[in-house]
Design a protein around this motif. Structure first.
Motif, PDB file in Angstrom:
ATOM      1  N   GLU A 353       5.024   1.912  -4.293  1.00  0.00           N
ATOM      2  CA  GLU A 353       3.947   0.934  -4.337  1.00  0.00           C
ATOM      3  C   GLU A 353       3.575   0.490  -2.926  1.00  0.00           C
ATOM      4  OE1 GLU A 353       4.738  -2.222  -7.054  1.00  0.00           O
ATOM      5  OE2 GLU A 353       5.037  -0.867  -8.753  1.00  0.00           O
ATOM      6  N   PRO A 354       2.362  -0.025  -2.747  1.00  0.00           N
ATOM      7  CA  PRO A 354       1.939  -0.413  -1.402  1.00  0.00           C
ATOM      8  C   PRO A 354       2.747  -1.599  -0.890  1.00  0.00           C
ATOM      9  CG  PRO A 354       0.326  -1.107  -3.034  1.00  0.00           C
ATOM     10  CD  PRO A 354       1.305  -0.239  -3.751  1.00  0.00           C
ATOM     11  N   GLN A 356       3.825  -5.228   0.310  1.00  0.00           N
ATOM     12  CA  GLN A 356       3.453  -6.506  -0.281  1.00  0.00           C
ATOM     13  C   GLN A 356       2.277  -7.143   0.441  1.00  0.00           C
ATOM     14  OE1 GLN A 356       6.720  -9.249  -0.542  1.00  0.00           O
ATOM     15  NE2 GLN A 356       5.572 -10.776  -1.711  1.00  0.00           N
ATOM     16  N   GLU A 357       2.208  -6.951   1.763  1.00  0.00           N
ATOM     17  CA  GLU A 357       1.140  -7.586   2.524  1.00  0.00           C
ATOM     18  C   GLU A 357      -0.183  -6.818   2.429  1.00  0.00           C
ATOM     19  OE1 GLU A 357       3.417  -4.996   5.539  1.00  0.00           O
ATOM     20  OE2 GLU A 357       3.816  -6.122   3.685  1.00  0.00           O
ATOM     21  N   HIS A 358      -0.158  -5.607   1.819  1.00  0.00           N
ATOM     22  CA  HIS A 358      -1.370  -4.804   1.656  1.00  0.00           C
ATOM     23  C   HIS A 358      -1.449  -4.279   0.222  1.00  0.00           C
ATOM     24  CE1 HIS A 358      -1.932  -5.010   5.973  1.00  0.00           C
ATOM     25  NE2 HIS A 358      -0.738  -4.483   6.179  1.00  0.00           N
ATOM     26  N   PRO A 359      -1.603  -5.183  -0.744  1.00  0.00           N
ATOM     27  CA  PRO A 359      -1.462  -4.803  -2.156  1.00  0.00           C
ATOM     28  C   PRO A 359      -2.558  -3.897  -2.697  1.00  0.00           C
ATOM     29  CG  PRO A 359      -2.271  -7.058  -1.968  1.00  0.00           C
ATOM     30  CD  PRO A 359      -1.911  -6.615  -0.588  1.00  0.00           C
ATOM     31  N   PHE A 360      -3.677  -3.761  -1.985  1.00  0.00           N
ATOM     32  CA  PHE A 360      -4.798  -3.001  -2.526  1.00  0.00           C
ATOM     33  C   PHE A 360      -4.849  -1.558  -2.018  1.00  0.00           C
ATOM     34  CE2 PHE A 360      -6.258  -7.497  -2.334  1.00  0.00           C
ATOM     35  CZ  PHE A 360      -6.222  -7.728  -3.703  1.00  0.00           C
ATOM     36  N   LEU A 361      -3.808  -1.133  -1.316  1.00  0.00           N
ATOM     37  CA  LEU A 361      -3.764   0.233  -0.813  1.00  0.00           C
ATOM     38  C   LEU A 361      -3.544   1.198  -1.977  1.00  0.00           C
ATOM     39  CD1 LEU A 361      -3.789   2.104   1.645  1.00  0.00           C
ATOM     40  CD2 LEU A 361      -1.325   1.680   1.878  1.00  0.00           C
ATOM     41  N   ARG A 362      -4.443   2.167  -2.141  1.00  0.00           N
ATOM     42  CA  ARG A 362      -4.388   3.087  -3.278  1.00  0.00           C
ATOM     43  C   ARG A 362      -3.618   4.374  -2.993  1.00  0.00           C
ATOM     44  NH1 ARG A 362      -9.981   1.199  -4.140  1.00  0.00           N
ATOM     45  NH2 ARG A 362     -10.106   0.227  -6.203  1.00  0.00           N
ATOM     46  N   LEU A 363      -3.195   4.579  -1.755  1.00  0.00           N
ATOM     47  CA  LEU A 363      -2.537   5.825  -1.390  1.00  0.00           C
ATOM     48  C   LEU A 363      -1.321   5.526  -0.525  1.00  0.00           C
ATOM     49  CD1 LEU A 363      -2.456   8.911  -1.298  1.00  0.00           C
ATOM     50  CD2 LEU A 363      -4.129   8.851   0.551  1.00  0.00           C
ATOM     51  N   THR A 364      -0.135   5.998  -0.966  1.00  0.00           N
ATOM     52  CA  THR A 364       1.100   5.765  -0.214  1.00  0.00           C
ATOM     53  C   THR A 364       1.856   7.073   0.020  1.00  0.00           C
ATOM     54  OG1 THR A 364       2.356   5.359  -2.253  1.00  0.00           O
ATOM     55  CG2 THR A 364       1.346   3.434  -1.175  1.00  0.00           C
ATOM     56  N   ARG A 365       1.196   8.199  -0.150  1.00  0.00           N
ATOM     57  CA  ARG A 365       1.858   9.491  -0.021  1.00  0.00           C
ATOM     58  C   ARG A 365       1.902   9.966   1.427  1.00  0.00           C
ATOM     59  NH1 ARG A 365      -0.007  12.969  -5.341  1.00  0.00           N
ATOM     60  NH2 ARG A 365       1.047  14.685  -4.259  1.00  0.00           N
ATOM     61  N   ILE A 366       2.756  10.945   1.669  1.00  0.00           N
ATOM     62  CA  ILE A 366       2.765  11.675   2.930  1.00  0.00           C
ATOM     63  C   ILE A 366       1.709  12.762   2.792  1.00  0.00           C
ATOM     64  CG2 ILE A 366       4.117  12.996   4.572  1.00  0.00           C
ATOM     65  CD1 ILE A 366       5.083  10.094   4.154  1.00  0.00           C
ATOM     66  N   LEU A 367       0.773  12.827   3.708  1.00  0.00           N
ATOM     67  CA  LEU A 367      -0.329  13.772   3.606  1.00  0.00           C
ATOM     68  C   LEU A 367       0.155  15.202   3.794  1.00  0.00           C
ATOM     69  CD1 LEU A 367      -3.102  11.849   5.581  1.00  0.00           C
ATOM     70  CD2 LEU A 367      -2.678  11.877   3.114  1.00  0.00           C
ATOM     71  N   GLU A 368      -0.471  16.133   3.069  1.00  0.00           N
ATOM     72  CA  GLU A 368      -0.127  17.546   3.184  1.00  0.00           C
ATOM     73  C   GLU A 368      -1.384  18.388   3.054  1.00  0.00           C
ATOM     74  OE1 GLU A 368       1.792  19.282  -0.505  1.00  0.00           O
ATOM     75  OE2 GLU A 368       2.202  17.144  -0.853  1.00  0.00           O
ATOM     76  N   PRO A 369      -1.334  19.626   3.539  1.00  0.00           N
ATOM     77  CA  PRO A 369      -2.519  20.482   3.454  1.00  0.00           C
ATOM     78  C   PRO A 369      -3.028  20.589   2.015  1.00  0.00           C
ATOM     79  CG  PRO A 369      -0.891  21.471   4.906  1.00  0.00           C
ATOM     80  CD  PRO A 369      -0.221  20.288   4.269  1.00  0.00           C
ATOM     81  N   GLY A 370      -4.331  20.464   1.862  1.00  0.00           N
ATOM     82  CA  GLY A 370      -4.940  20.494   0.542  1.00  0.00           C
ATOM     83  C   GLY A 370      -5.297  19.125   0.013  1.00  0.00           C
ATOM     84  N   HIS A 371      -4.720  18.072   0.571  1.00  0.00           N
ATOM     85  CA  HIS A 371      -5.136  16.724   0.187  1.00  0.00           C
ATOM     86  C   HIS A 371      -6.543  16.463   0.734  1.00  0.00           C
ATOM     87  CE1 HIS A 371      -0.842  14.818  -0.351  1.00  0.00           C
ATOM     88  NE2 HIS A 371      -1.136  15.720  -1.285  1.00  0.00           N
ATOM     89  N   VAL A 372      -7.339  15.767  -0.045  1.00  0.00           N
ATOM     90  CA  VAL A 372      -8.628  15.261   0.436  1.00  0.00           C
ATOM     91  C   VAL A 372      -8.611  13.757   0.238  1.00  0.00           C
ATOM     92  CG1 VAL A 372     -11.133  15.328   0.191  1.00  0.00           C
ATOM     93  CG2 VAL A 372      -9.797  17.424  -0.131  1.00  0.00           C
ATOM     94  N   VAL A 373      -8.857  13.025   1.311  1.00  0.00           N
ATOM     95  CA  VAL A 373      -8.736  11.566   1.287  1.00  0.00           C
ATOM     96  C   VAL A 373      -9.961  10.927   1.921  1.00  0.00           C
ATOM     97  CG1 VAL A 373      -6.219  11.708   1.421  1.00  0.00           C
ATOM     98  CG2 VAL A 373      -7.544  11.443   3.522  1.00  0.00           C
ATOM     99  N   THR A 374     -10.156   9.666   1.604  1.00  0.00           N
ATOM    100  CA  THR A 374     -11.154   8.884   2.315  1.00  0.00           C
ATOM    101  C   THR A 374     -10.467   8.093   3.420  1.00  0.00           C
ATOM    102  OG1 THR A 374     -10.959   6.918   0.892  1.00  0.00           O
ATOM    103  CG2 THR A 374     -12.519   8.632   0.206  1.00  0.00           C
ATOM    104  N   ILE A 375     -11.166   7.923   4.519  1.00  0.00           N
ATOM    105  CA  ILE A 375     -10.733   7.047   5.615  1.00  0.00           C
ATOM    106  C   ILE A 375     -11.849   6.028   5.769  1.00  0.00           C
ATOM    107  CG2 ILE A 375     -10.071   6.880   8.031  1.00  0.00           C
ATOM    108  CD1 ILE A 375      -8.078   8.479   6.427  1.00  0.00           C
TER     109      ILE A 375
END
Length: 441
Positions: A353-354, A356-375
């Motif tokens: 889970e994200p 406590q001080e940033h509860p609205f973070l939707r992504l907590t994974r380690i990035l890997e090739p093939g992931h597509v994310v928003t910044i």
């Protein structure tokens, strides 16, 4: 790209069969979805196909009541609903190039499906509810099976990357047209309609409802209205709008200003900080760390513009940056705008889970090739968040005179769609703007 689609189906089939075997199922039956009537009405809500179905058959996003059967030893079977209906247009049985990946069987009622599936005991079913033709041995929405498939869906195939790239190219055309309408004095409604026309989408084609926010509306993170009347002066446009290509979503935000001044300089500064952060994005990067780094960069902007008279470390310690940047840095993107599995750390479903001080973070994974994310960093002047800060001890470091001057401008968000590669990243959004000869965006 036809070959990459068939490779996508082959890989998806191998993965699915492996999960089915490990969970003890003989096959998987995936429903496209059903129509739902509005409350106390005889009209239906707009149809949204099941994303798991679309991963296999992205060309049937508008067809309810279709089913896909995946079993070892046979080609995936697509049961295509062809009702006898004189009220609505019944789509013809598909015959395009992609149909070679499936055995396609037309059906018109549940009895035909029940007969066709009579020999399929012990199926896993992925659908919003168990179908009326189901056998007792079928299991609806098996948690572990869906969890494992969701986890692996984050790594996109070449076909999926192609679709996401094309969705960005479409959306960028809309953003450029919408900017022109804004500069011509258009209302939120007119800007929205200009956007749709530019990308040849109607409302139900869109992956999400456009956020078309003028002036102070830009401080409402998910602003949901489109005023027909333009304000006397349009100072800011925050446009969060995407596009749909073969079931895959673009999710792009740009902030435009009508003139020069402090707010326009803030937009430029945030854009520069977003580009700076992008250099740290890549395979092996912890997205939670990226999110925290973005807070440090925003603190630098707040200090540089004399909005907050504290160094970045002190701002973070006192939680000040979260008032100006209250949402997460980004999320997984794919068949869904907020694609599934953002907190999953493994196929078993372990969640991180994200903070406590940033509860609205939707992504907590380690990035890997093939992931597509928003910044998508933001910097906003939101009265309901500013007022508590104004009244507590940390607020003494804020330049309230300048903040109050900027409140009518609303806020800023800059959002790119980025694919993680073995070498670094591919920025679909900025590449698409550059192709349209708008490298400044």
């Amino acid at each position: 790209m036809h070959a990459s689609f068939f490779q996508h189906i082959e890989a998806l089939e191998q993965r699915t069969l492996g999960v089915l075997e490990s969970q003890g199922f003989s096959g998987l039956l995936i429903g496209s979805g059903v129509l739902h009537k509005r409350f106390r009405d005889d009209n239906y809500y707009p149809f949204r196909a099941n994303p798991q179905f679309l991963q296999w058959v992205p060309f049937l996003s508008a067809q309810p009541d279709c089913w896909l059967l995946v079993r070892a030893g046979s080609k995936p079977k697509l049961f295509y609903y062809l009702p006898t209906d004189f009220w609505h247009l019944t789509p013809a049985l598909p015959s395009e190039w992609w149909c070679e990946a499936f055995e396609i069987i037309a059906y018109s009622d549940a009895a035909e499906l029940r007969s066709a599936l009579a020999d399929t005991a012990n199926l896993a079913v992925t659908a919003e509810r168990q179908p009326g033709f189901a056998q007792e041995s079928w299991t609806l929405n098996h948690d572990r099976l869906n969890t494992e498939l969701d986890f692996h869906r984050a790594v996109k195939s070449e076909w999926e990357l192609h679709c996401l790239r094309e969705a960005n190219r479409l959306a960028v055309k809309g953003h450029i047209a919408a900017e022109g309408c804004f500069r011509a004095g258009g209302s939120e409604y007119e800007i929205h309609q200009t956007y749709l026309q530019a990308i040849a989408h109607n409302e139900r084609d869109m992956p999400y409802d456009n956020i078309v926010a003028l002036n102070e509306h830009a401080a409402v993170l998910h602003y949901q209205f489109q005023q027909r009347q333009a304000p006397e002066t349009s100072q800011t446009l925050l446009l969060d709008a995407g596009a749909n290509y073969q079931g895959y979503a673009a999710d792009i935000t740009r902030t435009f200003t009508a003139g020069e001044g402090v707010f326009a300089d803030l937009v430029h500064a945030l854009d520069m900080k977003q580009k700076q952060l992008l250099k740290a994005v890549g395979a092996g990067t912890d997205f939670v760390v990226l999110h925290r780094q973005m807070h440090t960069l925003i603190a630098e902007v707040l200090q540089a513009f004399d909005l907050v008279r504290l160094d970045p470390e002190a701002q973070l310690e006192r939680g000040i940056t979260s008032v100006f940047f209250p949402h997460g840095l980004g999320h997984l993107l794919g068949l869904q705008v907020h694609d599934v599995g953002g907190w999953q750390q493994d196929a078993a479903g372990t969640l991180r889970e994200p903070p406590q001080e940033h509860p609205f973070l939707r992504l907590t994974r380690i990035l890997e090739p093939g992931h597509v994310v928003t910044i998508e960093p933001g910097l906003y002047f939101i009265p309901s968040l500013l007022e508590p800060l104004r009244s507590n001890g940390a607020g003494s470091a804020v330049n309230w005179t300048l903040v109050d001057e900027l409140i009518p401008y609303g806020g800023i968000r800059i959002e790119d769609n980025v694919a993680i590669t073995a070498e670094g990243i591919e920025n679909y959004t900025r590449d698409a703007f550059a192709a349209e000869q708008r490298p400044d965006l």
